[in-house]
Design an enzyme around this catalytic site. Structure first.
Site, mmCIF file in Angstrom:
data_model
loop_
_atom_site.group_PDB
_atom_site.id
_atom_site.type_symbol
_atom_site.label_atom_id
_atom_site.label_comp_id
_atom_site.label_asym_id
_atom_site.label_seq_id
_atom_site.Cartn_x
_atom_site.Cartn_y
_atom_site.Cartn_z
ATOM 1 N N HIS A 1 0.744 -1.318 -0.114
ATOM 2 C CA HIS A 1 -0.146 -0.095 -0.087
ATOM 3 C C HIS A 1 0.953 1.183 0.184
ATOM 4 O O HIS A 1 0.472 2.055 0.682
ATOM 5 C CB HIS A 1 -1.194 0.058 1.069
ATOM 6 C CG HIS A 1 -2.081 -0.980 1.028
ATOM 7 N ND1 HIS A 1 -2.353 -1.608 -0.021
ATOM 8 C CD2 HIS A 1 -2.735 -1.711 2.146
ATOM 9 C CE1 HIS A 1 -3.182 -2.387 0.418
ATOM 10 N NE2 HIS A 1 -3.467 -2.659 1.449
ATOM 11 N N HIS B 1 -9.416 2.141 0.720
ATOM 12 C CA HIS B 1 -9.211 1.107 1.627
ATOM 13 C C HIS B 1 -10.479 1.043 2.762
ATOM 14 O O HIS B 1 -10.350 0.324 3.779
ATOM 15 C CB HIS B 1 -7.984 0.922 2.436
ATOM 16 C CG HIS B 1 -7.542 -0.553 2.677
ATOM 17 N ND1 HIS B 1 -8.124 -1.278 3.490
ATOM 18 C CD2 HIS B 1 -6.493 -1.255 2.494
ATOM 19 C CE1 HIS B 1 -7.730 -2.407 3.517
ATOM 20 N NE2 HIS B 1 -6.622 -2.397 2.969
ATOM 21 N N GLU C 1 -11.722 -3.368 -2.355
ATOM 22 C CA GLU C 1 -10.750 -2.528 -2.941
ATOM 23 C C GLU C 1 -10.647 -2.438 -4.439
ATOM 24 O O GLU C 1 -9.986 -3.718 -4.989
ATOM 25 C CB GLU C 1 -9.460 -2.499 -2.345
ATOM 26 C CG GLU C 1 -9.420 -2.478 -0.736
ATOM 27 C CD GLU C 1 -8.127 -3.328 0.125
ATOM 28 O OE1 GLU C 1 -7.059 -3.189 -0.193
ATOM 29 O OE2 GLU C 1 -8.529 -4.244 0.761
HETATM 30 C C1 GLA Z 1 -4.977 -5.383 2.260
HETATM 31 C C2 GLA Z 1 -4.579 -6.786 1.970
HETATM 32 C C3 GLA Z 1 -4.160 -7.227 3.362
HETATM 33 C C4 GLA Z 1 -4.118 -6.319 4.442
HETATM 34 C C5 GLA Z 1 -4.842 -5.275 4.455
HETATM 35 C C6 GLA Z 1 -4.419 -4.167 5.494
HETATM 36 O O1 GLA Z 1 -6.340 -5.540 1.874
HETATM 37 O O2 GLA Z 1 -4.636 -7.368 1.121
HETATM 38 O O3 GLA Z 1 -3.643 -8.302 3.307
HETATM 39 O O4 GLA Z 1 -2.562 -6.013 4.440
HETATM 40 O O5 GLA Z 1 -4.608 -4.587 3.205
HETATM 41 O O6 GLA Z 1 -4.343 -4.633 6.931
#
Ligand code: GLA
Length: 378
Positions: A140, A212, A343
């Site tokens: 991210h 997110h 997402e």
């Molecule tokens: C995304 C990732 C997960 C996790 C979340 C945040 O969705 O795919 O593995 O890292 O973000 O906690």
């Protein structure tokens, strides 16, 4: 004065048309108030003021956004019994959002949503290394992604949209090029939250933007999302290795717990997926904005429709929530599987996977991504 019958009838006609026009105006006013945006001080970050913008549409739905991380702090929608509730996770104040381990609640994600294997990728023969922040991988956007920076915010004419701007400088978090990013959040009259992203760069770079936001459509009435019915228009998904990096394959969902082609309770087969759902689905879609997923929560009757321009969606069932976050809204304990995310994105680790759609952005090109979350009841 003598009024003959014809003239008298006409007078009645005029009066009743006038009355109808008045009552139409009144009922219209009651049903559809004008949209509005209010602001509230939300503290300071790195010496910069943080403001919470609350968008309210004509039917009373509200969406709140802060200029720290472009975070969605509240989405208040109506249940089928007429009550209102906040359907996303978050905190009561900025301290909550800046805490270590905040799992990106409501935040804008960039430059690269989800994982880049070991942070490495190559553009035109040059290897770059994005900041490592997740068990040897880059997740991210790295250590200080777009979720942890202050955006410039402005209210757009019409009182339905907030525009956020950010300039990510050349080399930031290991990504080349000065990247200008703009995100416009719009709350429409028909209860849709539209998120429109645009970006441009002065050097070839990689880019994968998303938001997110985590949903629990019971608005806090259930501590998990097991009874939410999810449907995703995808015949394939991208399997991952133990580090959650895609293997590069596109596997059929048919006959597996990953099959959400028809609505299925999240809890129905979650036990058969190690840790829960945290995968990218390959959407059945052509180019352009298309409806690709739905979530229905039967007790509240809330129904969420997701439309996107993106080729993939990360359906994550809140597997890493462990009840440890502090300053949460109303002190709610966010335990494992409290909420889910959808997402919309390009596939994780695309720069290292030749078979995945490209995430390269070149100078002179404009990146576009639009995602729309529409709320209704059934
Ligand atoms: C995304 C990732 C997960 C996790 C979340 C945040 O969705 O795919 O593995 O890292 O973000 O906690």
């Amino acid at each position: 004065m003598k009024i003959n019958l014809t003239n008298g009838l006409c007078l009645v006609c005029i009066l009743s048309i006038f009355n109808m026009a008045c009552s139409f105006n009144n009922s219209n006013k009651n049903a559809m108030a004008a949209p509005k945006i209010t602001t509230q001080n939300f503290g300071t970050f790195e010496g910069k003021p943080i403001t919470e913008y609350t968008l309210t549409n004509g039917s009373g739905m509200q969406v709140s956004i802060i200029n720290y991380g472009g975070i969605l702090t509240k989405i208040i929608t109506q249940a089928k019994d007429g009550s209102w509730g906040d359907v996303i996770t978050g905190y009561d104040s900025l301290e909550g959002y800046v805490q270590k381990g905040n799992p990106y609640f409501g935040a804008l994600i960039g430059r690269y949503a989800n994982r880049l294997a070991k942070g490495k990728y190559t553009i035109d023969g040059v290897t770059y290394k994005a900041a490592i922040n997740n068990h040897g991988q880059s997740l991210h956007g790295g250590l200080k992604g777009f979720d942890k920076v202050v955006w410039n915010a402005s209210i757009l004419p019409g009182d339905s949209s907030i525009q956020l701007d950010y300039l990510s400088i050349d080399g930031e978090e290991g990504y080349p090029g000065n990247l200008k990013v703009q995100v416009v959040y719009t709350l429409t009259a028909n209860n849709a939250l539209q998120i429109a992203y645009t970006a441009s760069t002065d050097k070839t770079t990689v880019l994968n933007l998303t938001n997110h936001v985590y949903f629990n459509l019971t608005a806090g009435k259930s501590p998990n999302i097991y009874d939410h019915l999810v449907q995703i228009n995808a015949n394939k998904y991208t399997p991952v290795d133990t580090s959650l990096i895609p293997t590069g394959e596109l596997l059929d969902v048919k006959g597996t717990p990953m099959d959400f082609t028809t609505p299925k309770k999240v809890g129905q087969e979650i036990d058969q997926v190690a840790g829960g759902y945290d995968h990218n689905w390959v959407l059945n879609k052509a180019e352009g904005l298309q409806e690709i997923a739905h979530v229905y929560e039967p007790t509240s009757g809330r129904y969420l429709t997701v439309a996107t321009t993106e080729p993939g969606i990360q359906f994550y069932s809140g597997n890493f929530l462990d009840g440890s976050l502090t300053g949460t809204k109303k002190g709610i304990i966010y335990n494992k599987h409290y909420a889910l995310t959808l997402e919309t994105q390009h596939f994780p680790d695309s720069p290292n996977q030749t078979g995945f759609p490209s995430t390269i952005l070149k100078p002179g090109e404009t990146y576009h991504q639009t995602t729309v979350y529409t709320f209704s009841t059934k």
